[in-house]
Design an enzyme around this catalytic site. Structure first.
Site, PDB file in Angstrom:
ATOM      1  N   LYS A 266       0.849  -1.207   0.000  1.00 49.63           N
ATOM      2  CA  LYS A 266       0.000   0.000   0.000  1.00 49.63           C
ATOM      3  C   LYS A 266       0.879   1.250   0.000  1.00 49.63           C
ATOM      4  CE  LYS A 266      -3.957  -1.772   2.679  1.00 49.63           C
ATOM      5  NZ  LYS A 266      -4.990  -1.583   1.652  1.00 49.63           N
ATOM      6  N   ARG A 340     -10.390 -11.616   1.981  1.00 48.88           N
ATOM      7  CA  ARG A 340     -11.227 -12.706   1.452  1.00 48.88           C
ATOM      8  C   ARG A 340     -10.523 -14.059   1.553  1.00 48.88           C
ATOM      9  NH1 ARG A 340     -11.526  -9.459  -4.141  1.00 48.88           N
ATOM     10  NH2 ARG A 340     -11.234  -7.814  -2.607  1.00 48.88           N
TER      11      ARG A 340
HETATM   12  N1  BES Z   1      -8.145  -3.735   4.401  1.00 46.69           N
HETATM   13  C1  BES Z   1      -8.339  -3.295   3.081  1.00 46.69           C
HETATM   14  C2  BES Z   1      -9.638  -2.538   2.867  1.00 46.69           C
HETATM   15  C3  BES Z   1      -9.789  -1.232   3.602  1.00 46.69           C
HETATM   16  C4  BES Z   1      -9.537  -0.032   2.977  1.00 46.69           C
HETATM   17  C5  BES Z   1     -10.240  -1.214   4.903  1.00 46.69           C
HETATM   18  C6  BES Z   1      -9.708   1.149   3.643  1.00 46.69           C
HETATM   19  C7  BES Z   1     -10.412  -0.023   5.584  1.00 46.69           C
HETATM   20  C8  BES Z   1     -10.150   1.161   4.949  1.00 46.69           C
HETATM   21  C9  BES Z   1      -8.345  -4.499   2.140  1.00 46.69           C
HETATM   22  O1  BES Z   1      -7.578  -5.573   2.533  1.00 46.69           O
HETATM   23  C10 BES Z   1      -7.779  -4.031   0.839  1.00 46.69           C
HETATM   24  O2  BES Z   1      -6.648  -3.682   0.808  1.00 46.69           O
HETATM   25  N2  BES Z   1      -8.611  -4.053  -0.184  1.00 46.69           N
HETATM   26  C11 BES Z   1      -8.206  -3.638  -1.474  1.00 46.69           C
HETATM   27  C12 BES Z   1      -8.725  -4.643  -2.467  1.00 46.69           C
HETATM   28  C13 BES Z   1      -8.167  -4.491  -3.855  1.00 46.69           C
HETATM   29  C14 BES Z   1      -6.700  -4.815  -3.866  1.00 46.69           C
HETATM   30  C15 BES Z   1      -8.909  -5.434  -4.766  1.00 46.69           C
HETATM   31  C16 BES Z   1      -8.786  -2.266  -1.733  1.00 46.69           C
HETATM   32  O3  BES Z   1      -9.890  -1.992  -1.269  1.00 46.69           O
HETATM   33  O4  BES Z   1      -8.106  -1.454  -2.368  1.00 46.69           O
HETATM   34 MN    MN Z   2      -5.551  -5.391   1.900  1.00 44.92          MN
END
Ligand code: BES
Ligand code: MN
Ligand code: ZN
Length: 490
Positions: A266, A340
């Site tokens: 990230k 997931r």
């Molecule tokens: N934990 C994150 C989602 C999230 C984002 C929670 C902001 C709380 C606040 C999740 O694991 C994630 O990173 N999701 C990605 C999915 C994508 C890579 C398909 C996302 O939402 O960008």
């Molecule tokens: Mn994630």
């Protein structure tokens, strides 16, 4: 640990108003009508209360308003908070009015006169819920001291009515503490230890370690944690308060104690927020605590997958193919879509072991749900209208925002992989829905299921009505109510 402020219940004792040195709270309705306690305070203050309310009424004085008289003459109190509330206030109005008192209490002893208010128990719950501060890492002192005393017509009756609501507040505090706790402290091991402590409350708690998870074939869950120094764990909590052979309701939580994104790292800005990526597991823990504290007459199992998503030499890479416990293979194209992968194995295990009457998973699963619904509503996905409607009704009664989202084959098709049974991302369009579709592939035919995407509601950057900024404890009240409405006997 943040313990809710203790509440005492007593009979209305007019003499004590003059002598109370902390804050006093009273209720005056929208027409300016006062009960015995308010009339007494008005007399003590030589009519100041009445004049203040009348002045406000010329402007606006409606349910939910609050008026504060500081250091009123004729009394020892540091302040009198006057709440505008009807005698027959509904639960929501009472809870929110109570929250105003919880917010203003500070370090003072609060004395609330509720007389015969119908929603008094909810007012008390609201005061306690809002009176939360995460101070564990402040060296300047423990939580603000002070007490809450509620004066009413029939203290033992009110105490009995408030007890289950205070149990729920206590569970909510556990959720908030877990969600607010930084990841260097709340490791997977520390998380499991805190859950194991709930054995004291009569919950059965088992911690499954990596070797057992390996044996069970939970390869997608283990894949997420394999780059971390913290061992992956699954914790199983059981509350057996219902009939002996009744199938349980299963609650499942995503417990990513920190989500760096893994090799699909990230961006740095805001990454610290990913300390809340165990919000689903935190909520499951809080609900189980509330059910145990109030001795719910229901069978409920709570399972959490505890992992840390880190980049390292042992981490999974984009392109890896991993086999789930169910047997389906997953092409991991983005290691940041990890929630997931954790949930699918825990969901499968739950169904194999418990054959639940219903299964509800909670997860801070996608950023896309925040784009879609903001911070007002969690995304609700379900294969069962009856269970879903019951949940939405419970969430509404608790004023926890929840909005149903669609599922469907076209979305599911977006998960097709050329080399495995599925891939772990479906692309940007409908990102929360394809995430839910991924999970649905691990729901057996005949298992009523709800997926709650709580990424937007688990923790907030500003205070809300019932919580200061930070963790909200979203879902503890709604799920507790769902259990009461649908799964409790007698
Ligand atoms: N934990 C994150 C989602 C999230 C984002 C929670 C902001 C709380 C606040 C999740 O694991 C994630 O990173 N999701 C990605 C999915 C994508 C890579 C398909 C996302 O939402 O960008
Ligand atoms: Mn994630
Ligand atoms: Zn995540």
């Amino acid at each position: 640990m943040t313990t809710p402020t203790a509440v005492r219940f007593s009979e209305t004792d007019i003499e004590r108003f003059a002598a109370h040195r902390g804050r006093i709270a009273l209720i005056v309705d929208a027409e300016g009508r006062m009960d015995t306690a308010a009339r007494r305070v008005n007399r003590l203050s030589k009519g100041a209360l009445k004049r203040a309310v009348e002045a406000r009424m010329e402007d606006s004085w409606q349910a939910g308003d609050i008026l504060t008289l500081a250091y009123p003459a004729g009394m020892d109190a540091e302040a009198v908070d006057v709440l505008c509330l009807g005698r027959s206030a509904d639960e929501t109005a009472a809870r929110e009015a109570g929250a105003l008192l919880g917010k203003s209490r500070g370090k003072s002893d609060l004395l609330v006169a509720v007389g015969t208010l119908r929603g008094a128990a909810h007012l008390v719950q609201g005061a306690v819920l809002r009176d939360y501060a995460f101070r564990d890492h402040k060296t300047s002192g423990a939580a603000p001291a002070g007490t809450i005393e509620v004066m009413c017509k029939d203290p033992s009756e009110l105490e009995a009515a408030a007890a289950p609501l205070l149990a729920v507040a206590d569970g909510t505090f556990m959720t908030r503490d877990l969600v607010n706790e930084p990841a260097n402290i709340l490791t997977t091991t520390e998380f499991a230890d805190r859950l194991a402590e709930m054995k004291e409350l009569g919950l059965k708690v088992e911690v499954l370690e990596e070797a057992q998870l390996e044996e069970l074939g939970m390869r997608t869950l283990l894949a997420v944690g394999q780059g971390s120094a913290s061992p992956s764990k699954v914790v199983v909590m059981q509350w057996k308060g219902g009939e002996k052979d009744a199938a349980p309701l299963a609650l499942i939580g995503k417990g990513v104690v920190f989500d760096t994104g893994g090799i699909s790292l990230k961006p740095a800005a805001g990454m610290e927020d990913m300390t809340m990526d165990m919000g689903g597991a935190g909520t499951v823990a809080g609900v189980m605590r509330a059910l145990a504290l109030r001795k719910a007459k229901a069978n409920v199992v709570g399972l959490v997958g505890l992992v840390e998503n880190m980049p390292s030499g042992t981490a999974i890479r984009p392109g890896d193919v991993v086999r789930s416990m169910k047997g389906d293979t997953v092409e991991i194209l983005n290691t940041d879509a990890e929630g997931r992968l954790v949930l699918c194995d825990v969901m499968w295990y739950t169904q194999e072991r418990f054959e639940p009457a219903g299964m509800i998973d909670l997860a801070t699963l996608t950023g896309a749900i925040i784009i879609g619904l903001g911070h007002e509503n969690a995304g609700v996905f379900s294969n069962d209208d009856a269970l879903c409607d019951a949940f939405l009704k419970a969430a509404k009664a608790e004023s926890e925002g929840a909005w149903r989202m669609p599922l469907g084959k076209a979305y599911d098709d977006m998960l097709k992989s050329p080399i495995a049974d599925m891939k772990n991302i479906g692309g940007r369009p409908g990102g929360s829905i394809t995430a839910a579709q991924f999970l649905q592939r691990f729901v057996k035919d005949g298992t009523p299921w709800i997926h709650l995407d709580i990424a937007g509601v688990a923790s907030l950057k500003s205070a809300s009505k019932l919580a200061p900024k930070g963790a909200t404890g979203w879902g503890v009240r709604a799920l507790n109510r769902l259990v009461a409405d649908m799964f409790e006997t007698g």
